[in-house]
Design a protein around this motif. Structure first.
Motif, PDB file in Angstrom:
ATOM      1  N   UNK A  99      15.110 -48.275-126.733  1.00  0.00           N
ATOM      2  CA  UNK A  99      14.691 -49.321-125.801  1.00  0.00           C
ATOM      3  C   UNK A  99      15.466 -50.615-126.044  1.00  0.00           C
ATOM      4  N   UNK A 100      15.710 -50.941-127.313  1.00  0.00           N
ATOM      5  CA  UNK A 100      16.433 -52.167-127.643  1.00  0.00           C
ATOM      6  C   UNK A 100      17.849 -52.144-127.087  1.00  0.00           C
ATOM      7  N   UNK A 101      18.533 -51.028-127.268  1.00  0.00           N
ATOM      8  CA  UNK A 101      19.916 -50.913-126.773  1.00  0.00           C
ATOM      9  C   UNK A 101      19.958 -51.056-125.252  1.00  0.00           C
ATOM     10  N   UNK A 102      19.032 -50.402-124.558  1.00  0.00           N
ATOM     11  CA  UNK A 102      19.049 -50.446-123.098  1.00  0.00           C
ATOM     12  C   UNK A 102      18.593 -51.797-122.564  1.00  0.00           C
ATOM     13  N   UNK A 103      17.721 -52.498-123.293  1.00  0.00           N
ATOM     14  CA  UNK A 103      17.388 -53.870-122.904  1.00  0.00           C
ATOM     15  C   UNK A 103      18.631 -54.757-122.944  1.00  0.00           C
ATOM     16  N   UNK A 104      19.442 -54.569-123.965  1.00  0.00           N
ATOM     17  CA  UNK A 104      20.671 -55.348-124.094  1.00  0.00           C
ATOM     18  C   UNK A 104      21.628 -55.046-122.945  1.00  0.00           C
ATOM     19  N   UNK A 105      21.775 -53.779-122.617  1.00  0.00           N
ATOM     20  CA  UNK A 105      22.652 -53.400-121.502  1.00  0.00           C
ATOM     21  C   UNK A 105      22.133 -53.990-120.188  1.00  0.00           C
ATOM     22  N   UNK A 106      20.818 -53.884-119.978  1.00  0.00           N
ATOM     23  CA  UNK A 106      20.240 -54.384-118.732  1.00  0.00           C
ATOM     24  C   UNK A 106      20.429 -55.869-118.522  1.00  0.00           C
ATOM     25  N   UNK A 107      20.530 -56.620-119.613  1.00  0.00           N
ATOM     26  CA  UNK A 107      20.686 -58.074-119.509  1.00  0.00           C
ATOM     27  C   UNK A 107      21.977 -58.468-118.809  1.00  0.00           C
ATOM     28  N   UNK A 108      22.953 -57.565-118.772  1.00  0.00           N
ATOM     29  CA  UNK A 108      24.253 -57.886-118.175  1.00  0.00           C
ATOM     30  C   UNK A 108      24.390 -57.413-116.731  1.00  0.00           C
ATOM     31  N   UNK A 109      23.367 -56.777-116.186  1.00  0.00           N
ATOM     32  CA  UNK A 109      23.516 -56.139-114.884  1.00  0.00           C
ATOM     33  C   UNK A 109      23.261 -57.051-113.696  1.00  0.00           C
ATOM     34  N   UNK A 110      22.516 -58.148-113.888  1.00  0.00           N
ATOM     35  CA  UNK A 110      22.163 -58.994-112.751  1.00  0.00           C
ATOM     36  C   UNK A 110      21.768 -60.377-113.237  1.00  0.00           C
ATOM     37  N   UNK A 111      21.885 -61.380-112.344  1.00  0.00           N
ATOM     38  CA  UNK A 111      21.420 -62.737-112.669  1.00  0.00           C
ATOM     39  C   UNK A 111      20.504 -63.283-111.575  1.00  0.00           C
ATOM     40  N   UNK A 112      20.012 -62.418-110.706  1.00  0.00           N
ATOM     41  CA  UNK A 112      19.185 -62.878-109.587  1.00  0.00           C
ATOM     42  C   UNK A 112      17.882 -63.520-110.054  1.00  0.00           C
ATOM     43  N   UNK A 113      17.215 -62.889-111.017  1.00  0.00           N
ATOM     44  CA  UNK A 113      15.957 -63.447-111.513  1.00  0.00           C
ATOM     45  C   UNK A 113      16.212 -64.755-112.253  1.00  0.00           C
ATOM     46  N   UNK A 114      17.319 -64.828-112.972  1.00  0.00           N
ATOM     47  CA  UNK A 114      17.673 -66.066-113.682  1.00  0.00           C
ATOM     48  C   UNK A 114      17.826 -67.223-112.698  1.00  0.00           C
ATOM     49  N   UNK A 115      18.382 -66.939-111.538  1.00  0.00           N
ATOM     50  CA  UNK A 115      18.528 -67.984-110.519  1.00  0.00           C
ATOM     51  C   UNK A 115      17.164 -68.453-110.020  1.00  0.00           C
ATOM     52  N   UNK A 116      16.220 -67.517-109.883  1.00  0.00           N
ATOM     53  CA  UNK A 116      14.872 -67.889-109.437  1.00  0.00           C
ATOM     54  C   UNK A 116      14.239 -68.869-110.411  1.00  0.00           C
ATOM     55  N   UNK A 117      14.411 -68.614-111.705  1.00  0.00           N
ATOM     56  CA  UNK A 117      13.823 -69.487-112.723  1.00  0.00           C
ATOM     57  C   UNK A 117      14.562 -70.816-112.789  1.00  0.00           C
ATOM     58  N   UNK A 118      15.902 -70.766-112.803  1.00  0.00           N
ATOM     59  CA  UNK A 118      16.682 -71.970-113.081  1.00  0.00           C
ATOM     60  C   UNK A 118      16.783 -72.918-111.901  1.00  0.00           C
ATOM     61  N   UNK A 119      16.678 -72.404-110.685  1.00  0.00           N
ATOM     62  CA  UNK A 119      16.885 -73.301-109.553  1.00  0.00           C
ATOM     63  C   UNK A 119      15.884 -73.114-108.425  1.00  0.00           C
ATOM     64  N   UNK A 120      14.822 -72.334-108.660  1.00  0.00           N
ATOM     65  CA  UNK A 120      13.896 -72.099-107.565  1.00  0.00           C
ATOM     66  C   UNK A 120      12.467 -72.500-107.853  1.00  0.00           C
ATOM     67  N   UNK A 121      11.999 -72.280-109.075  1.00  0.00           N
ATOM     68  CA  UNK A 121      10.583 -72.464-109.374  1.00  0.00           C
ATOM     69  C   UNK A 121      10.178 -73.938-109.407  1.00  0.00           C
ATOM     70  N   UNK A 122      10.992 -74.765-110.033  1.00  0.00           N
ATOM     71  CA  UNK A 122      10.701 -76.204-110.120  1.00  0.00           C
ATOM     72  C   UNK A 122      11.915 -76.999-109.657  1.00  0.00           C
ATOM     73  N   UNK A 123      11.675 -78.265-109.314  1.00  0.00           N
ATOM     74  CA  UNK A 123      12.764 -79.141-108.907  1.00  0.00           C
ATOM     75  C   UNK A 123      13.599 -79.525-110.131  1.00  0.00           C
ATOM     76  N   UNK A 124      14.904 -79.339-110.020  1.00  0.00           N
ATOM     77  CA  UNK A 124      15.762 -79.674-111.159  1.00  0.00           C
ATOM     78  C   UNK A 124      15.820 -81.181-111.392  1.00  0.00           C
ATOM     79  N   UNK A 125      15.749 -81.947-110.313  1.00  0.00           N
ATOM     80  CA  UNK A 125      15.812 -83.407-110.453  1.00  0.00           C
ATOM     81  C   UNK A 125      14.564 -83.906-111.171  1.00  0.00           C
TER      82      UNK A 125
END
Length: 420
Positions: free
Chosen positions: A49-75
């Motif tokens: 599970x640990x190895x595949x979690x590491x691999x999965x981290x490189x497959x997409x950044x869509x959720x990261x965008x939701x957190x970093x620029x969608x949930x709260x106002x950056x300003x």
């Protein structure tokens, strides 16, 4: 990595600590059913599970965008706000791990971020539409969709396996469980590791090290993937026990159905950028699969405790984060106080957990073996060591009245004993 101040470095380290707790807190999502049905040995399961979690981290950044620029106002968001949010999320993760309850690390993070943001700049700093469409609705829909899918899949697997020998069927589904568990681990990496990427990216933007709207830098992706993989390898054995044995009793067919259904839901949500709770999806799938077998049951007392934890996650993490933000905004001494509080709380929770250790050696054992003793055995044992109340009449007066004998027992005593 320009303009990284001491405060920003503290925030990044704290975010990676959260990522680590997310890993061991959510190991159960992928591996609980695989371990409980004996498809894989516990240590081998968490390593895969640990190895595949590491691999999965490189497959997409869509959720990261939701957190970093969608949930709260950056300003207006300052690094201490993110630090406070992480404090609330980490403490909730550790508390629920201590009591062995599967709860959402994702919602703990988002609850902390929302609470700290409101405490800092007010309700206007939170994007309500994003919270509803990409957080709350998936939180309600995910366990239902995964549960229904797992229920139908379990029914189908039993129907298809009617003409196959039981041993051959179980062997095949154990192999299928290993594959589906790997898929859930990969899906977990694509969804949960990205949340830490997103929070670090938000901190970098707040600290002026990145431009607003930037994607996570490569070093952020690598460090987040490694942190969640390490946490996964250590294994959240308490939660694995609850999900594997506490909610229902699963056979390999049900484990395969549960994991495949959960993986499908998680991967679909990651593709759409929904910050989905893998815990909600996997727990719903386990319960659905439990009911999918004829005669299968769900332990609703455990499920009710789990549902209560789900409902408390956002507000509890948010309240702790709001309090931490209030102290942290006082300046350097406030940040130091919050940091010491976090370290002290983590240490206290760890020491409490040592009173009853759960690891790969006893993860498949019931939580309270004594509770499984028949009521008659327990009652008899208690009666044997508990003296009657003073002045109370004995239920066996003839036997109790016979004194200890060193020679032959008189005939009258034998007749009295036979009568009793």
């Amino acid at each position: 990595m320009e303009h990284i101040t001491l405060l920003l470095a503290i925030v990044i380290v704290t975010a990676l600590v959260f990522d680590f707790t997310n890993g061991f807190h959510d190991t159960a999502n992928a591996m609980a059913t695989t371990i409980s049905t004996g498809a894989m040995k516990p240590k081998a399961a968490v390593a895969m599970s640990a190895v595949l979690n590491l691999v999965g981290a490189f497959l997409s950044v869509e959720v990261a965008k939701t957190i970093s620029s969608g949930l709260v106002q950056e300003d207006g968001i300052q690094p201490e706000v993110i630090f406070a949010a992480l404090v609330g999320a980490i403490l909730w993760n550790l508390l629920t791990w201590l009591v062995g309850l599967p709860s959402s690390s994702s919602h703990a993070l988002m609850g902390g971020l929302i609470g700290a943001t409101i405490a800092s700049i007010g309700v206007s700093g939170v994007n309500g539409g994003v919270v509803v469409t990409k957080v709350l609705i998936p939180a309600l829909a995910a366990p239902l969709v995964a549960g229904i899918a797992a229920f139908l899949a379990a029914r189908l697997t039993y129907k298809l396996g009617r003409n196959v020998g039981e041993k051959s069927s179980e062997k095949g589904y154990r192999a299928g469980q290993i594959a589906s568990a790997g898929l859930v681990s990969l899906a977990h990496g694509t969804n949960d590791a990205q949340k830490t990427m997103g929070i670090i990216t938000l901190a970098l933007v707040a600290g002026g090290a990145l431009a607003p709207g930037s994607n996570p830098p490569v070093w952020v992706i690598v460090s987040a993937g490694l942190a969640i993989a390490l946490g996964t390898y250590l294994g959240g054995w308490r939660i694995i026990r609850t999900m594997g044995k506490g909610l229902t009793d699963l056979q390999p067919q049900q484990g395969f159905a549960a994991q495949t259904s959960a993986a499908a839901v998680i991967l679909a949500s990651s593709n759409l950028g929904f910050s989905l709770s893998t815990t909600h999806s996997c727990s719903g799938a386990v319960m659905g699969a439990g009911l999918g077998r004829k005669g299968g049951v769900v332990r609703w007392s455990t499920a009710t405790r789990m549902f209560m934890a789900w409902g408390l996650t956002l507000p509890a993490a948010g309240l702790v984060a709001a309090g931490a933000e209030f102290v942290a905004r006082q300046g350097d001494w406030g940040i130091a106080v919050v940091a010491v509080f976090l370290i002290g709380s983590c240490a206290a929770i760890w020491f409490v957990s040592r009173r009853q250790v759960v690891d790969h050696n006893n993860v498949n054992e019931p939580e309270e073996p004594a509770a499984e003793e028949p009521a008659g055995v327990v009652t008899t044992a208690m009666a044997a060591v508990t003296p009657p109340p003073a002045g109370a009449a004995s239920e066996e007066p003839a036997v109790a009245a016979v004194p200890a004998q060193t020679g032959p027992v008189p005939e009258s005593a034998r007749q009295a004993k036979a009568t009793v």
